[in-house]
Scaffold this motif. Structure first.
Motif, PDB file in Angstrom:
ATOM      1  N   VAL A  64      12.149   1.899  29.136  1.00 28.23           N
ATOM      2  CA  VAL A  64      11.018   2.495  29.688  1.00 28.23           C
ATOM      3  C   VAL A  64      10.004   1.657  29.983  1.00 28.23           C
ATOM      4  CG1 VAL A  64       9.556   4.451  29.406  1.00 28.23           C
ATOM      5  CG2 VAL A  64      11.883   4.795  29.015  1.00 28.23           C
ATOM      6  N   ARG A  65       9.703   0.875  28.886  1.00 31.35           N
ATOM      7  CA  ARG A  65       8.549  -0.322  28.982  1.00 31.35           C
ATOM      8  C   ARG A  65       9.007  -0.958  30.114  1.00 31.35           C
ATOM      9  NH1 ARG A  65       7.335  -5.336  26.878  1.00 31.35           N
ATOM     10  NH2 ARG A  65       4.989  -5.539  26.353  1.00 31.35           N
ATOM     11  N   ASP A  66      10.367  -1.680  30.255  1.00 33.16           N
ATOM     12  CA  ASP A  66      10.453  -2.586  31.413  1.00 33.16           C
ATOM     13  C   ASP A  66      10.148  -2.154  32.292  1.00 33.16           C
ATOM     14  OD1 ASP A  66      11.046  -4.528  29.393  1.00 33.16           O
ATOM     15  OD2 ASP A  66      13.402  -4.028  29.564  1.00 33.16           O
ATOM     16  N   ALA A  67      10.571  -0.968  32.539  1.00 33.99           N
ATOM     17  CA  ALA A  67      10.541  -0.114  34.031  1.00 33.99           C
ATOM     18  C   ALA A  67       9.151   0.035  34.318  1.00 33.99           C
ATOM     19  CB  ALA A  67      11.329   1.328  33.964  1.00 33.99           C
ATOM     20  N   ILE A  68       8.252   0.379  33.319  1.00 35.44           N
ATOM     21  CA  ILE A  68       6.869   0.509  33.704  1.00 35.44           C
ATOM     22  C   ILE A  68       6.082  -0.657  34.052  1.00 35.44           C
ATOM     23  CG2 ILE A  68       4.660   1.053  32.545  1.00 35.44           C
ATOM     24  CD1 ILE A  68       6.093   3.300  31.019  1.00 35.44           C
ATOM     25  N   LEU A  69       6.687  -1.806  33.372  1.00 35.06           N
ATOM     26  CA  LEU A  69       6.152  -3.060  33.722  1.00 35.06           C
ATOM     27  C   LEU A  69       6.451  -3.434  34.938  1.00 35.06           C
ATOM     28  CD1 LEU A  69       6.471  -5.080  30.234  1.00 35.06           C
ATOM     29  CD2 LEU A  69       4.442  -4.372  31.346  1.00 35.06           C
ATOM     30  N   LEU A  70       7.762  -3.238  35.362  1.00 36.36           N
ATOM     31  CA  LEU A  70       8.206  -3.652  36.657  1.00 36.36           C
ATOM     32  C   LEU A  70       7.447  -2.630  37.765  1.00 36.36           C
ATOM     33  CD1 LEU A  70      10.423  -5.033  38.207  1.00 36.36           C
ATOM     34  CD2 LEU A  70      12.022  -3.098  37.940  1.00 36.36           C
ATOM     35  N   ASN A  71       7.263  -1.470  37.492  1.00 38.53           N
ATOM     36  CA  ASN A  71       6.555  -0.697  38.613  1.00 38.53           C
ATOM     37  C   ASN A  71       5.115  -1.091  38.670  1.00 38.53           C
ATOM     38  OD1 ASN A  71       8.702   0.886  39.179  1.00 38.53           O
ATOM     39  ND2 ASN A  71       8.134   2.597  37.763  1.00 38.53           N
ATOM     40  N   ALA A  75       3.478  -2.681  41.995  1.00 44.94           N
ATOM     41  CA  ALA A  75       2.211  -2.032  42.594  1.00 44.94           C
ATOM     42  C   ALA A  75       1.403  -3.104  42.953  1.00 44.94           C
ATOM     43  CB  ALA A  75       1.902  -1.118  41.604  1.00 44.94           C
ATOM     44  N   GLU A  76       1.386  -4.164  41.786  1.00 41.00           N
ATOM     45  CA  GLU A  76       0.235  -5.091  42.041  1.00 41.00           C
ATOM     46  C   GLU A  76       0.748  -6.078  43.471  1.00 41.00           C
ATOM     47  OE1 GLU A  76      -0.436  -7.511  38.925  1.00 41.00           O
ATOM     48  OE2 GLU A  76      -1.001  -5.800  37.274  1.00 41.00           O
ATOM     49  N   LEU A  77       2.121  -6.338  43.507  1.00 42.77           N
ATOM     50  CA  LEU A  77       2.532  -6.970  44.645  1.00 42.77           C
ATOM     51  C   LEU A  77       2.334  -6.409  45.869  1.00 42.77           C
ATOM     52  CD1 LEU A  77       4.104  -9.530  45.533  1.00 42.77           C
ATOM     53  CD2 LEU A  77       6.141  -8.414  45.241  1.00 42.77           C
ATOM     54  N   ASP A  78       2.434  -4.949  45.830  1.00 39.19           N
ATOM     55  CA  ASP A  78       2.198  -4.299  46.989  1.00 39.19           C
ATOM     56  C   ASP A  78       0.768  -4.177  47.532  1.00 39.19           C
ATOM     57  OD1 ASP A  78       5.140  -3.356  47.214  1.00 39.19           O
ATOM     58  OD2 ASP A  78       4.759  -1.791  46.475  1.00 39.19           O
ATOM     59  N   LYS A  79      -0.219  -4.013  46.343  1.00 42.23           N
ATOM     60  CA  LYS A  79      -1.410  -4.330  46.742  1.00 42.23           C
ATOM     61  C   LYS A  79      -2.009  -5.465  47.254  1.00 42.23           C
ATOM     62  CE  LYS A  79      -5.543  -3.979  43.926  1.00 42.23           C
ATOM     63  NZ  LYS A  79      -6.055  -3.651  42.547  1.00 42.23           N
ATOM     64  N   TRP A  80      -1.258  -6.654  46.624  1.00 37.64           N
ATOM     65  CA  TRP A  80      -1.772  -8.030  47.053  1.00 37.64           C
ATOM     66  C   TRP A  80      -1.239  -8.099  48.523  1.00 37.64           C
ATOM     67  CZ3 TRP A  80       1.398 -12.277  48.143  1.00 37.64           C
ATOM     68  CH2 TRP A  80       0.636 -13.362  48.364  1.00 37.64           C
ATOM     69  N   THR A  81      -0.018  -7.862  48.858  1.00 39.28           N
ATOM     70  CA  THR A  81       0.591  -7.949  50.031  1.00 39.28           C
ATOM     71  C   THR A  81      -0.351  -7.104  51.245  1.00 39.28           C
ATOM     72  OG1 THR A  81       2.265  -6.504  49.857  1.00 39.28           O
ATOM     73  CG2 THR A  81       2.947  -8.563  49.530  1.00 39.28           C
ATOM     74  N   TYR A  82      -0.603  -5.747  50.843  1.00 41.04           N
ATOM     75  CA  TYR A  82      -1.509  -5.198  51.663  1.00 41.04           C
ATOM     76  C   TYR A  82      -2.956  -5.807  51.904  1.00 41.04           C
ATOM     77  CZ  TYR A  82      -4.217  -1.191  53.357  1.00 41.04           C
ATOM     78  OH  TYR A  82      -4.980  -0.170  54.193  1.00 41.04           O
ATOM     79  N   GLN A  83      -3.591  -6.091  50.999  1.00 38.90           N
ATOM     80  CA  GLN A  83      -4.636  -6.938  51.309  1.00 38.90           C
ATOM     81  C   GLN A  83      -4.616  -8.117  52.088  1.00 38.90           C
ATOM     82  OE1 GLN A  83      -6.084  -7.803  47.067  1.00 38.90           O
ATOM     83  NE2 GLN A  83      -6.852  -5.603  46.807  1.00 38.90           N
ATOM     84  N   GLN A  84      -3.578  -8.882  51.747  1.00 38.77           N
ATOM     85  CA  GLN A  84      -3.472 -10.018  52.540  1.00 38.77           C
ATOM     86  C   GLN A  84      -3.007  -9.859  54.092  1.00 38.77           C
ATOM     87  OE1 GLN A  84      -3.405 -13.107  51.964  1.00 38.77           O
ATOM     88  NE2 GLN A  84      -3.638 -12.874  49.984  1.00 38.77           N
ATOM     89  N   HIS A  85      -2.350  -8.638  54.513  1.00 38.84           N
ATOM     90  CA  HIS A  85      -1.816  -7.989  55.640  1.00 38.84           C
ATOM     91  C   HIS A  85      -3.054  -7.459  56.352  1.00 38.84           C
ATOM     92  CE1 HIS A  85       2.172  -9.443  55.816  1.00 38.84           C
ATOM     93  NE2 HIS A  85       2.398  -8.838  54.837  1.00 38.84           N
ATOM     94  N   SER A  86      -3.846  -6.686  55.690  1.00 42.13           N
ATOM     95  CA  SER A  86      -5.104  -5.982  56.199  1.00 42.13           C
ATOM     96  C   SER A  86      -6.187  -6.954  56.633  1.00 42.13           C
ATOM     97  CB  SER A  86      -5.605  -4.825  55.410  1.00 42.13           C
ATOM     98  OG  SER A  86      -5.891  -5.322  54.141  1.00 42.13           O
ATOM     99  N   SER A  87      -6.225  -8.038  55.804  1.00 43.60           N
ATOM    100  CA  SER A  87      -7.274  -9.041  56.243  1.00 43.60           C
ATOM    101  C   SER A  87      -6.977  -9.751  57.253  1.00 43.60           C
ATOM    102  CB  SER A  87      -7.694  -9.848  54.779  1.00 43.60           C
ATOM    103  OG  SER A  87      -6.441 -10.827  54.471  1.00 43.60           O
ATOM    104  N   LYS A  88      -5.742 -10.143  57.665  1.00 42.91           N
ATOM    105  CA  LYS A  88      -5.329 -10.838  58.700  1.00 42.91           C
ATOM    106  C   LYS A  88      -4.832  -9.771  59.983  1.00 42.91           C
ATOM    107  CE  LYS A  88      -3.901 -14.841  56.037  1.00 42.91           C
ATOM    108  NZ  LYS A  88      -2.963 -15.596  55.726  1.00 42.91           N
TER     109      LYS A  88
END
Length: 157
Positions: A64-71, A75-88
């Motif tokens: 469960v800990r591993d799954a939470i960390l993976l999620n 989420a951070e990766l999705d947020k980062w990619t969203y910020q990258q794509h929204s800025s450009k």
């Protein structure tokens, strides 16, 4: 006596657990502000519930800990990619094809639990076949030598 009946009615427990309607929630909040006996009872009840849950807490399995960390990482990766794509506004195909470098500190290969017996079986079978191959090789070699010896014996007679 009205306050004691209100406290014993169970509405404070429901309020703490979030099971009351909006009207009842507003009513409890007003009672807490007005009456100190109700607010003290609510605080005592809150401490009792917190102690109960702390005392009876069960640690989650490591998966469960591993799954939470993976999620969280996803989420951070999705947020980062969203910020990258929204800025450009316009990104080229080459920029979309970039990979994210991942550094792994773990030296063990993690395999699904059902693959482990399959790998063990393949390993054991390879050892069995190796032993069988060596046995038949030496058996064929000894039969070849026996055959040559018998041929020479026949020639001598």
């Amino acid at each position: 006596m009205k306050n004691q009946e209100y406290i014993q009615s169970g509405i404070l427990e429901s309020y703490l657990l979030g099971l009351v309607s909006e009207e009842e929630q507003k009513e409890v909040e007003q009672k807490i502000l007005i009456d100190s006996e109700v607010s003290e009872a609510l605080q005592a009840l809150e401490m009792n519930i917190a102690n109960y849950y702390t005392k009876n807490a069960v640690p989650p399995p490591p998966v469960v800990r591993d799954a939470i960390l993976l999620n969280a990482q996803k989420a951070e990766l999705d947020k980062w990619t969203y910020q990258q794509h929204s800025s450009k506004e316009q990104t080229t195909q080459a920029e979309k094809a970039k990979y994210l470098e991942v550094e792994v500190n773990d030296t063990h290969i993690k395999v699904h639990k059902y693959w482990r017996p399959a790998f063990i079986a393949v390993f054991i079978l390879s050892k069995v076949f190796l032993i069988a191959a060596l046995y038949f090789y030496f058996k064929a070699d000894s039969l070849t030598k026996e055959n040559e010896r018998l041929k020479q014996e026949i020639k001598l007679k």
